[in-house]
Design an enzyme around this catalytic site. Sequence first.
Site, PDB file in Angstrom:
ATOM      1  N   TYR A  34     -27.672  27.263   4.498  1.00 51.73           N
ATOM      2  CA  TYR A  34     -28.324  27.604   5.536  1.00 51.73           C
ATOM      3  C   TYR A  34     -29.719  27.389   5.667  1.00 51.73           C
ATOM      4  O   TYR A  34     -30.222  26.932   4.617  1.00 51.73           O
ATOM      5  CB  TYR A  34     -28.151  29.147   6.097  1.00 51.73           C
ATOM      6  N   ARG A  53     -34.824  20.127   3.300  1.00 52.00           N
ATOM      7  CA  ARG A  53     -34.198  20.987   2.288  1.00 52.00           C
ATOM      8  C   ARG A  53     -32.884  21.420   2.729  1.00 52.00           C
ATOM      9  O   ARG A  53     -31.995  21.368   1.881  1.00 52.00           O
ATOM     10  CB  ARG A  53     -34.858  22.423   2.365  1.00 52.00           C
ATOM     11  N   ARG A 100      -6.388  30.260   2.219  1.00 50.91           N
ATOM     12  CA  ARG A 100      -7.478  30.407   1.195  1.00 50.91           C
ATOM     13  C   ARG A 100      -7.015  29.518  -0.131  1.00 50.91           C
ATOM     14  O   ARG A 100      -6.150  29.957  -0.805  1.00 50.91           O
ATOM     15  CB  ARG A 100      -7.791  31.586   1.111  1.00 50.91           C
ATOM     16  N   HIS A 102      -9.365  27.953  -3.425  1.00 45.63           N
ATOM     17  CA  HIS A 102     -10.663  27.527  -4.221  1.00 45.63           C
ATOM     18  C   HIS A 102     -10.933  26.067  -4.151  1.00 45.63           C
ATOM     19  O   HIS A 102     -12.156  25.566  -3.600  1.00 45.63           O
ATOM     20  CB  HIS A 102     -10.826  28.138  -5.739  1.00 45.63           C
ATOM     21  N   LYS A 142     -29.971  26.724  -1.040  1.00 49.46           N
ATOM     22  CA  LYS A 142     -30.135  27.845  -0.085  1.00 49.46           C
ATOM     23  C   LYS A 142     -28.984  28.039   0.549  1.00 49.46           C
ATOM     24  O   LYS A 142     -28.252  27.528   1.580  1.00 49.46           O
ATOM     25  CB  LYS A 142     -31.157  27.230   1.101  1.00 49.46           C
TER      26      LYS A 142
HETATM   27  N1  PMP Z   1     -36.651  32.876  -1.682  1.00 47.73           N
HETATM   28  C1  PMP Z   1     -35.626  33.206  -1.179  1.00 47.73           C
HETATM   29  C2  PMP Z   1     -34.439  33.976  -2.065  1.00 47.73           C
HETATM   30  C3  PMP Z   1     -35.443  33.334   0.252  1.00 47.73           C
HETATM   31  O1  PMP Z   1     -34.578  33.786   0.695  1.00 47.73           O
HETATM   32  C4  PMP Z   1     -36.585  32.983   0.936  1.00 47.73           C
HETATM   33  C5  PMP Z   1     -36.525  33.054   2.469  1.00 47.73           C
HETATM   34  N2  PMP Z   1     -35.400  32.360   3.007  1.00 47.73           N
HETATM   35  C6  PMP Z   1     -37.603  32.315   0.361  1.00 47.73           C
HETATM   36  C7  PMP Z   1     -37.550  32.315  -1.025  1.00 47.73           C
HETATM   37  C8  PMP Z   1     -38.960  31.636   1.254  1.00 47.73           C
HETATM   38  O2  PMP Z   1     -38.565  30.207   1.686  1.00 47.73           O
HETATM   39  P1  PMP Z   1     -39.089  29.913   3.055  1.00 47.73           P
HETATM   40  O3  PMP Z   1     -40.512  30.092   2.867  1.00 47.73           O
HETATM   41  O4  PMP Z   1     -38.646  28.509   3.161  1.00 47.73           O
HETATM   42  O5  PMP Z   1     -38.506  30.783   4.006  1.00 47.73           O
END
Ligand code: PMP
Length: 275
Positions: A34, A53, A100, A102, A142
Amino acid sequence: MEKIHAVYNSIFNYLDEIKISPLSRAYTFSDSVYEVIPFFNSNSIAFESHINRLERSCKALNLSLDMDKTSKEIIDLIAKSNLINGYVYYQVSRGIDSIRSHMFDDSLSTETFGYVVSHSFKSQKLKVMTCEDLRWQRCDIKSTSLLGNVMSMNNARMSGCHEVIMHKNNILTEGGASNVFFAIEETVFTPALSNNILPGITRELLIDEIKQFGIKVEEGDYSVDDLKNAQSVWLTSSTKGLAQVTNILDLDIQLNGDNRLFQKCEQIFFEKFFS
Ligand code: PMP
């Protein structure tokens, strides 16, 4: 209540009208990534960096995503909302399994979902506690697999805290939903990028900006003890901006003394992105 504008598989709709399958791999496995993209005065902040990203996160999981189409969709979502200040949450999942499993079928089509909400970017003061970083070894992706963060942050909330500062084997990693910075005398310190932390966009913007003002920034390995010597500590994220830490509960630290360097960084950041 205002309806929340959203988009699911490229079809715009209101959030409460979207129906998803329980066999979405986002639901069964957190097999999804995300982004959170802020906008202020109708302009998105560091849009390219967020899109890049998201592309890196998708590549790390072998998720295919049309980045041009996604960028346009996010821009359209903001425009449809008529909001001036806010952020877009955008999620990309592997798709919907027939049952479902894996190991996924290569023929699955990527499932995308986003919504836009208003947000006021105002400065906050946070009470935090430190905790062992319980997470996996690819925190640079992320991903929506955030159970370690969720457990730690909710545990901290029971002690009246707003956030946590995590450490792995006593080496500081990041906040539960933010990156961590601290200042000692005239230098700003922050953990170096690694597979243990998310490369925060706010982190990067802040470092680039304050360096231009001649502020010394060091990125490296720091321990919980280093926080004890800090005059100021703060957390950064796209929605928090720079949030000052006023208490580190478990270390019995109160940071209400000299925080000039924090204030200078905050002022530089807000003048550049929020004025
Ligand atoms: N680390 C983590 C674990 C986060 O969830 C976030 C925010 N999404 C950040 C760092 C900061 O990232 P950003 O500055 O891109 O929002």
